[in-house]
Design a protein around this motif. Structure first.
Motif, mmCIF file in Angstrom:
data_model
loop_
_atom_site.group_PDB
_atom_site.id
_atom_site.type_symbol
_atom_site.label_atom_id
_atom_site.label_comp_id
_atom_site.label_asym_id
_atom_site.label_seq_id
_atom_site.Cartn_x
_atom_site.Cartn_y
_atom_site.Cartn_z
ATOM 1 N N SER A 88 0.834 -1.189 0.000
ATOM 2 C CA SER A 88 0.000 0.000 0.000
ATOM 3 C C SER A 88 0.876 1.248 0.000
ATOM 4 C CB SER A 88 -0.903 -0.004 1.239
ATOM 5 O OG SER A 88 -1.830 1.053 1.187
ATOM 6 N N GLU A 89 0.458 2.258 -0.720
ATOM 7 C CA GLU A 89 1.249 3.476 -0.883
ATOM 8 C C GLU A 89 1.657 4.064 0.467
ATOM 9 O OE1 GLU A 89 3.242 6.250 -3.030
ATOM 10 O OE2 GLU A 89 1.948 4.752 -3.994
ATOM 11 N N GLY A 90 2.983 4.230 0.651
ATOM 12 C CA GLY A 90 3.493 4.843 1.874
ATOM 13 C C GLY A 90 3.512 3.944 3.085
ATOM 14 N N LEU A 91 3.323 2.628 2.893
ATOM 15 C CA LEU A 91 3.215 1.726 4.045
ATOM 16 C C LEU A 91 4.154 0.525 3.941
ATOM 17 C CD1 LEU A 91 -0.627 1.906 4.690
ATOM 18 C CD2 LEU A 91 1.201 2.905 6.074
ATOM 19 N N ALA A 92 5.399 0.792 3.583
ATOM 20 C CA ALA A 92 6.461 -0.217 3.613
ATOM 21 C C ALA A 92 7.641 0.407 4.346
ATOM 22 C CB ALA A 92 6.860 -0.641 2.205
ATOM 23 N N PHE A 93 8.079 -0.231 5.432
ATOM 24 C CA PHE A 93 9.085 0.368 6.306
ATOM 25 C C PHE A 93 10.207 -0.609 6.625
ATOM 26 C CE2 PHE A 93 4.861 2.014 7.444
ATOM 27 C CZ PHE A 93 5.032 3.346 7.073
ATOM 28 N N VAL A 94 11.379 -0.045 6.881
ATOM 29 C CA VAL A 94 12.497 -0.838 7.399
ATOM 30 C C VAL A 94 13.043 -0.162 8.641
ATOM 31 C CG1 VAL A 94 13.160 -1.844 5.177
ATOM 32 C CG2 VAL A 94 14.173 0.340 5.898
ATOM 33 N N ALA A 95 13.645 -0.959 9.504
ATOM 34 C CA ALA A 95 14.393 -0.437 10.647
ATOM 35 C C ALA A 95 15.869 -0.544 10.303
ATOM 36 C CB ALA A 95 14.078 -1.249 11.902
ATOM 37 N N ARG A 96 16.601 0.530 10.519
ATOM 38 C CA ARG A 96 18.032 0.545 10.220
ATOM 39 C C ARG A 96 18.839 0.808 11.484
ATOM 40 N NH1 ARG A 96 18.118 1.059 4.729
ATOM 41 N NH2 ARG A 96 16.579 2.428 3.743
ATOM 42 N N ASP A 97 20.040 0.244 11.528
ATOM 43 C CA ASP A 97 20.952 0.591 12.614
ATOM 44 C C ASP A 97 21.759 1.821 12.206
ATOM 45 O OD1 ASP A 97 22.977 -0.258 10.894
ATOM 46 O OD2 ASP A 97 23.374 -2.112 11.991
ATOM 47 N N ALA A 98 22.711 2.208 13.039
ATOM 48 C CA ALA A 98 23.459 3.439 12.795
ATOM 49 C C ALA A 98 24.263 3.403 11.503
ATOM 50 C CB ALA A 98 24.389 3.714 13.979
ATOM 51 N N SER A 99 24.600 2.214 11.035
ATOM 52 C CA SER A 99 25.359 2.085 9.788
ATOM 53 C C SER A 99 24.468 2.067 8.558
ATOM 54 C CB SER A 99 26.197 0.799 9.822
ATOM 55 O OG SER A 99 25.366 -0.346 9.675
#
Length: 221
Positions: A88-99
């Motif tokens: 869905s538009e605007g509803l795909a997310f990732v979590a990233r670490d500091a790198s």
């Protein structure tokens, strides 16, 4: 009327469990393991950011899903609603670490509830790198995804998961008894939350894919 979330339910922003205009909640909460979605115990603080997924994340996301969920992940009934579609538009997310490395992922998909039924979202897969399952990432991804879906005006979200865990995000099977997935699933694990009061009143039938279709080259990749 928007659903009132359980206490401590806040959106994640660019720092670990950071809010969108609300006080941050840093209390320890269960993290997430993977079936379509199920909990593990214990959590420890770890800095991370939750941001919109980009095309450059595809390889890392797929590797993370393989490691977290195993080779059978693409045989789940929910996969039938995702195959050949875009989130869905605007509803795909990732979590990233500091790198900048991908530590977790969550996506939501457009569906309709039965033939000609109302629109809703299907959440999943939700996954965190197996080595980081106690870092609070899964919980933050969940909070962020639901809060963003509400902000964008969606009426309801469904998922297949464990009710004792997902109840803390407002999910239950109270209004999914007349709904079905398009394949094998455990009926008691089909859960939903209303983002708009009454959005699931009287719904019935099998969930159907309604999202934007992938282009041919994306499918080949």
């Amino acid at each position: 009327m928007v659903t009132k979330w359980p206490e401590g339910f806040v959106s994640a922003a660019s720092t670990s469990l950071g809010p969108h205009g609300a006080s941050a909640s840093r209390a320890a909460t269960p993290s997430v393991a993977f079936g379509d979605i199920s909990p593990s115990r214990g959590e420890s603080a770890r800095a991370f950011a939750i941001v919109a997924e980009t095309p450059d994340d595809i390889v890392a996301r797929e590797a993370l899903l393989d490691a977290a969920m195993g080779p059978k992940r693409k045989t789940k009934s929910s996969e039938k609603l995702r195959r050949g579609r875009r989130p869905s538009e605007g509803l795909a997310f990732v979590a990233r670490d500091a790198s900048g490395a991908v530590m977790g992922t969550v996506r939501l998909w457009d569906v309709t509830l039965g033939e000609g039924g109302p629109a809703a979202l299907l959440l999943g897969p939700l996954a965190v790198a197996p080595s980081l399952k106690s870092a609070g990432i899964g919980s933050a991804l969940m909070r962020h995804a639901v809060a963003e879906a509400a902000r964008l005006g969606h009426a309801a979200i469904l998922l297949v998961g464990d009710a004792p865990y997902y109840g803390r995000f407002g999910f239950s099977a109270a209004k999914t008894g007349s709904l079905a997935m398009p394949g094998p699933y455990e009926r008691h694990r089909l859960l939903a939350v209303e983002l708009v009061e009454g959005a699931l009143d009287g719904v019935h039938g099998t969930l159907k894919a309604a999202g934007r279709k992938l282009k041919a080259q994306a499918l080949a990749a």
